[in-house]
Design a protein around this motif. Sequence first.
Motif, PDB file in Angstrom:
ATOM      1  N   UNK B 119     -11.481  25.498 -46.797  1.00  0.00           N
ATOM      2  CA  UNK B 119     -10.424  24.524 -46.483  1.00  0.00           C
ATOM      3  C   UNK B 119      -9.886  24.713 -45.070  1.00  0.00           C
ATOM      4  N   UNK B 120      -9.114  23.705 -44.653  1.00  0.00           N
ATOM      5  CA  UNK B 120      -8.504  23.749 -43.325  1.00  0.00           C
ATOM      6  C   UNK B 120      -7.053  24.174 -43.449  1.00  0.00           C
ATOM      7  N   UNK B 121      -6.612  25.020 -42.536  1.00  0.00           N
ATOM      8  CA  UNK B 121      -5.197  25.377 -42.476  1.00  0.00           C
ATOM      9  C   UNK B 121      -4.716  25.199 -41.035  1.00  0.00           C
ATOM     10  N   UNK B 126      -1.618  31.217 -40.136  1.00  0.00           N
ATOM     11  CA  UNK B 126      -2.279  32.526 -40.014  1.00  0.00           C
ATOM     12  C   UNK B 126      -1.295  33.495 -39.359  1.00  0.00           C
ATOM     13  N   UNK B 127      -0.902  34.485 -40.130  1.00  0.00           N
ATOM     14  CA  UNK B 127       0.096  35.451 -39.659  1.00  0.00           C
ATOM     15  C   UNK B 127      -0.594  36.711 -39.159  1.00  0.00           C
ATOM     16  N   UNK B 146      -1.389  32.738 -46.175  1.00  0.00           N
ATOM     17  CA  UNK B 146      -0.793  32.477 -47.490  1.00  0.00           C
ATOM     18  C   UNK B 146      -1.230  31.078 -47.929  1.00  0.00           C
ATOM     19  N   UNK B 147      -2.014  31.019 -49.005  1.00  0.00           N
ATOM     20  CA  UNK B 147      -2.513  29.728 -49.508  1.00  0.00           C
ATOM     21  C   UNK B 147      -2.383  29.711 -51.030  1.00  0.00           C
ATOM     22  N   UNK B 148      -1.762  28.675 -51.540  1.00  0.00           N
ATOM     23  CA  UNK B 148      -1.641  28.477 -52.995  1.00  0.00           C
ATOM     24  C   UNK B 148      -1.204  29.750 -53.727  1.00  0.00           C
ATOM     25  N   UNK B 152      -4.425  35.906 -48.383  1.00  0.00           N
ATOM     26  CA  UNK B 152      -5.832  36.171 -48.063  1.00  0.00           C
ATOM     27  C   UNK B 152      -5.892  36.986 -46.767  1.00  0.00           C
ATOM     28  N   UNK B 153      -6.701  38.007 -46.777  1.00  0.00           N
ATOM     29  CA  UNK B 153      -6.873  38.846 -45.589  1.00  0.00           C
ATOM     30  C   UNK B 153      -7.979  38.231 -44.737  1.00  0.00           C
TER      31      UNK B 153
END
Lengths: 124, 174
Positions: B119-121, B126-127, B146-148, B152-153
């Motif tokens: 997916x696209x963010x 992105x932290x 952070x997604x849903x 995620x690393x």
Amino acid sequence: MTVPDSLAAVHLHMGNIDFYIPASEVLRCSLVREAQSEIPLFSHWLGLKEEPHQGMHLHLLVPGSNVLTGWTLWGELENVILAREAIFALPPLVRESCKIPVLRALVNSHNGLSPLLSWGKKKP
Amino acid sequence: MNEQLEQMLEHYQQGSNEVICVDEPRQTLVLFQISDQRFALYGAQVKEILADRPVSWVPGCAPTLEGVISNRGRVESVIRLSQLLEISSHEPAIKRSILIGRSETMQSGILVDKLIDVLEVVESQILAAPDSLPSVMQKIVVGIVYISDSYYTLLDLNLVFNRYLESCGYDSAR
């Protein structure tokens, strides 16, 4: 320079591992008549576990390896002709990290991809 | 005149002057799981996603190398990211995938336990990676997303492949 269409090779099947060696590099591969402890096992020389004692007990001589005694191994042997399309260069991560310097290529056969060993000089 | 109403209308007028930027840079991410941990790779670094298939073992290679596969007339190495990240798997994965990843200098397959999504963010999602990561992760992690309801690393493949070679004792500076 024309690229050869095929390569004559010796196919060794040891336990569950297949190896190929260019036939031009193999001086002899004969049956062991009498076991001699001073002749090293091919599997140990490659840094592998000893193969099961299945098939033929063979004595392999490859002059280019500078292992004057040659090696012994258990398994099956056949002479094959490998088509150029069946021989693949090593992927970069394998080439850079493999601890077996004579691993030079991979052969795609019905058993999957198998190592092709060669003691010939590498191009710089 | 209703003062409350005037204030409300004024608030709306001020609000309507705000320009919302909809052109924030975006990144495609490939989300996957290894054991119970979630990871992401930049989509630009993933060339292809393959279903699990038999991998041929190669002698003399590090345990982090699963083996090699033949794909579209090429032979690709396949690395085990779980070994590289020192993640112990509790159960064998049922539906593994092989991501064909491409860094600036090399290409290899990467074995993952489960593909989650592509997916696209927006980039602001992105932290920065926290300092508290284990040392082995610090060398290859470039962020956290952070997604849903899940974190995620985010890994960088250039760093992943360098780490693989380093773990094999290869001097990348040579």
